[in-house]
Write a protein that holds these residues in place. Structure first.
Motif, short mmCIF file in Angstrom:
data_model
loop_
_atom_site.label_atom_id
_atom_site.label_comp_id
_atom_site.label_asym_id
_atom_site.label_seq_id
_atom_site.Cartn_x
_atom_site.Cartn_y
_atom_site.Cartn_z
N TYR A 14 0.85 -1.19 0.00
CA TYR A 14 0.00 0.00 0.00
C TYR A 14 0.89 1.24 0.00
CZ TYR A 14 -3.30 3.46 1.85
OH TYR A 14 -4.07 4.57 2.05
N GLY A 15 0.98 1.90 -1.14
CA GLY A 15 1.83 3.07 -1.24
C GLY A 15 1.93 3.55 -2.67
N ASN A 16 2.77 4.58 -2.88
CA ASN A 16 2.96 5.17 -4.20
C ASN A 16 4.20 4.57 -4.84
OD1 ASN A 16 3.31 6.85 -6.44
ND2 ASN A 16 2.41 8.60 -5.38
N ALA A 17 4.04 4.05 -6.06
CA ALA A 17 5.16 3.38 -6.73
C ALA A 17 6.29 4.33 -7.10
CB ALA A 17 4.66 2.66 -7.99
N VAL A 18 6.04 5.64 -7.05
CA VAL A 18 7.11 6.60 -7.32
C VAL A 18 8.16 6.57 -6.21
CG1 VAL A 18 7.61 9.05 -7.64
CG2 VAL A 18 5.59 8.06 -8.68
N SER A 19 7.71 6.19 -5.01
CA SER A 19 8.60 6.17 -3.85
C SER A 19 9.66 5.08 -4.01
CB SER A 19 7.79 5.94 -2.57
OG SER A 19 8.64 5.67 -1.48
N THR A 20 10.92 5.44 -3.84
CA THR A 20 12.01 4.44 -3.94
C THR A 20 11.91 3.42 -2.82
OG1 THR A 20 13.45 5.96 -2.70
CG2 THR A 20 13.56 6.04 -5.11
N GLU A 21 11.40 3.85 -1.64
CA GLU A 21 11.25 2.91 -0.53
C GLU A 21 10.21 1.84 -0.84
OE1 GLU A 21 11.17 6.13 -0.24
OE2 GLU A 21 12.81 6.74 1.08
N VAL A 22 9.11 2.26 -1.47
CA VAL A 22 8.07 1.29 -1.84
C VAL A 22 8.61 0.30 -2.85
CG1 VAL A 22 5.84 1.03 -3.02
CG2 VAL A 22 6.13 2.82 -1.30
N MET A 23 9.35 0.79 -3.86
CA MET A 23 9.93 -0.10 -4.85
C MET A 23 10.97 -1.03 -4.22
SD MET A 23 8.80 -0.19 -7.89
CE MET A 23 7.96 0.68 -9.19
N SER A 24 11.69 -0.52 -3.22
CA SER A 24 12.66 -1.36 -2.53
C SER A 24 11.95 -2.48 -1.77
CB SER A 24 13.48 -0.51 -1.56
OG SER A 24 14.37 -1.32 -0.80
N ASP A 25 10.81 -2.16 -1.15
CA ASP A 25 10.03 -3.19 -0.46
C ASP A 25 9.54 -4.26 -1.42
OD1 ASP A 25 10.19 -2.32 2.16
OD2 ASP A 25 8.52 -0.93 1.96
N ALA A 26 9.32 -3.88 -2.69
CA ALA A 26 8.86 -4.83 -3.70
C ALA A 26 10.01 -5.63 -4.31
CB ALA A 26 8.11 -4.09 -4.80
N ASN A 27 11.24 -5.43 -3.76
CA ASN A 27 12.42 -6.14 -4.27
C ASN A 27 12.62 -5.88 -5.76
OD1 ASN A 27 12.92 -7.29 -1.73
ND2 ASN A 27 11.50 -8.97 -2.15
N LEU A 28 12.69 -4.59 -6.10
CA LEU A 28 12.82 -4.19 -7.49
C LEU A 28 14.10 -4.71 -8.14
CD1 LEU A 28 11.86 -2.40 -9.90
CD2 LEU A 28 13.16 -0.52 -8.87
N LEU A 29 15.21 -4.71 -7.40
CA LEU A 29 16.50 -5.06 -7.99
C LEU A 29 16.56 -6.51 -8.45
CD1 LEU A 29 18.94 -3.19 -5.57
CD2 LEU A 29 18.03 -2.43 -7.77
#
Length: 584
Positions: free
Chosen positions: A474-489
């Protein structure tokens, strides 16, 4: 040349409805308000043009049939079952509560308990037309709160249909004109109810045992002819024919017959085309129905009985809203859902008019009571859009506060995920957006066992996805923290399913910078958006118009190849079929 009352009614009603409907639309009100005002202008209680009330009543009957047919065509048992735990008990409690308030008002007005009961039911049934328009404008139909609101109204509609069926048999008990002039004692009432239920049951069994097969078959056979006019005529013939048959053979109301015809037709694969083709005729007669309702309204009641009008209006707006708000709150839904349901229920419309008209014809309620229902409906239709505007403003502030709070929590390192272990560690797909497109993509990927994590800034969307077992941040995908939580790398691909390209661009750009090897697919609506998203770093984009054109071209090529094979197969065999040619 002599003009008949029928022509005068049709022309006058439609012209006035158009004029006042346009005015209502410009004022950001429901067009229903304009149609009813047109009826008031054409009615006997105002000077100027006066339409023939008897003809207006006959035309309104056709309007009722087509309205109920449309309700049946759009009836979805699946939508109702998906929200049955809240919609069914919620609607029943709300109807009972507001009906009780209506009976209390009737007692204060000196009416009988039967009159108060019908009056209360009229005040408890929200307008499907008004609510659908409000939800469509805000793109809420595919959201969880939108589905709850629609399911809630489906239950209200079903209850009203049941009341319309049973009311003639119960009229004597409620203090009206007993059906067929019969007695009102217990034995006569029991016989009347039993006979009514037997006829209704026989009609329903007939519709689902025979009509369920013959009506879709008839429609499909008509469609195979290839004539649009005949197809439209078949749809109207089914609606009107079944409604008339239900009344003539089973003594069942037009409303129930038309509703069941729509429900049965809804099971056909051509139901969507049937709904579209019959829409102009349904709209035209629905407009005339509302005009005929307005002709019955005496605006003098606003001056003669302002306190009664105000009390009735407040019962509709506050009674329905408060009940809807409290019930959704007890079930633990978000404040946004609570306010959406409360606002959507704060009006009444077409079913209230139909029920009030039946009540007057059976002697259950007076013309005065019907005028109060019409006055409350007019006022609530005016106020409802204003309430939705206030809700929109509150929602905008609320979402901004949530985003700010989410960012603060992320900055503080607080875990806002329901279960971090549910987020795939690597080789997964990140999906941004759970709207009309994203929800279908998410369900399909999840059903095929594809590792997936969803990101959405709508709390209802996240809750809906988590119920299906789809991990959602639950959050904004623009946020780097949210993307980090989604294991973007360590993700395999990013799918951006939100419809706003300007919001999708920064998401794509930041994801590309963080993970250059990530496969990124985004959604676009125009060539300009496609170019913008590719420039931001998307590997591919999906545009609806392009996909439709590509699909049509592929289908044409397949059809051409099929036609060529069939043509070759039908050629007579020769001694020398030629190279590469197989004898038939």
């Amino acid at each position: 040349m002599h003009h008949t009352p029928l022509i005068a009614m049709l022309v006058g009603g439609l012209v006035l409805a158009f004029v006042f409907g346009m005015i209502a639309q410009k004022l950001r009100l429901s067009p229903l308000f304009g149609y009813i005002v047109a009826g008031i202008v054409a009615g006997p209680f105002t000077p100027g043009f006066v339409a023939d009330a008897a003809i207006a009543h006959e035309i309104s009957e056709i309007g009722v049939i087509l309205l109920m047919f449309g309700v049946g065509l759009h009836f979805s048992l699946g939508d109702l079952l998906s929200v049955r735990k809240i919609a069914i008990p919620g609607a029943l409690v709300q109807i009972a509560f507001v009906t009780g308030l209506g009976m209390l008002l009737g007692w204060l007005f000196g009416w009988s308990w039967g009159s108060g009961l019908i009056f209360g039911i009229c005040l408890s049934v929200a307008s499907t037309v008004v609510l659908l328009r409000a939800l469509e404008e805000r793109r809420l139909l595919e959201t969880n709160r939108g589905r709850i609101a629609i399911g809630w109204l489906i239950v209200e509609d079903l209850v009203t249909v049941l009341v319309l069926v049973m009311l003639p048999a119960l009229a004597g008990l409620l203090g009206g004109q007993a059906e067929n002039g019969g007695a009102t004692d217990s034995l006569a009432l029991f016989k009347s109810l039993a006979w009514t239920l037997a006829k209704v049951t026989a009609f329903i069994v007939l519709m689902f045992a025979i009509g369920r097969r013959t009506i879709p078959w008839l429609l499909e056979r008509t469609a195979s002819v290839g004539s649009r006019e005949l197809f439209t005529l078949a749809v109207l013939a089914i609606a009107l024919g079944v409604a008339y048959m239900s009344s003539a053979l089973f003594d069942v109301s037009f409303a129930l017959g038309a509703f069941l015809a729509g429900v049965v037709l809804n099971e056909s694969r051509l139901s969507h085309e049937a709904a579209n083709d019959s829409l102009p005729m349904r709209d035209a007669f629905a407009v005339l129905f509302f005009v005929s309702v307005g002709m019955l309204f005496d605006p003098g009641i606003l001056v003669e009985r302002p306190v009664a009008v105000l009390a009735t209006f407040l019962t509709v707006v506050l009674g329905n809203s408060a009940c809807g708000f409290l019930i959704t709150r007890l079930y633990g839904y978000s404040l946004q859902t609570q306010l959406t349901i409360a606002t959507g229920l704060s009006q009444i419309g077409e079913f209230s008019f139909i029920l009030a008209a039946l009540g007057v014809s059976l002697g259950l309620i007076s013309e005065d009571a019907r005028n109060l229902v019409l006055a409350a409906a007019l006022l609530s239709i005016i106020v409802n859009p204003l309430l939705f505007v206030l809700l929109d403003r509150w929602s905008a502030r609320h979402e901004a506060e949530i985003r700010a709070a989410t960012e603060r929590r992320l900055d503080q390192g607080e875990d806002i995920l329901p279960d971090r272990a549910a987020i795939p560690l690597s080789g997964h797909i990140i999906l941004v957006g759970y709207g009309r497109v994203g929800s279908r993509v998410a369900r399909s990927l999840h059903e095929h066992g594809v590792p997936l994590v969803l990101i959405d800034s709508d709390r209802d969307h996240c809750l809906d996805a988590r119920k299906l077992g789809i991990p959602c941040i639950y959050g904004n995908a623009v946020s780097t923290e949210v993307m980090s939580d989604a294991n973007l790398l360590s993700a395999r691909a990013l799918l951006v399913a939100i419809s706003q390209a300007l919001e999708a661009g920064p998401i794509v750009r930041q994801a590309r910078e963080a993970n250059p090897g990530l496969a990124i697919l985004a959604r676009a609506h125009s060539d300009e958006e496609v170019a913008y998203l590719h420039k931001a770093g998307a590997d591919a984009t999906i545009m609806g118009e392009s996909e439709i054109a590509r699909s049509m071209c592929d289908s044409v090529e397949s059809l051409v190849r099929l036609a060529q094979r069939l043509e070759a197969a039908n050629l007579p065999a020769t001694d020398d079929p030629g190279p590469g040619t197989q004898p038939a």
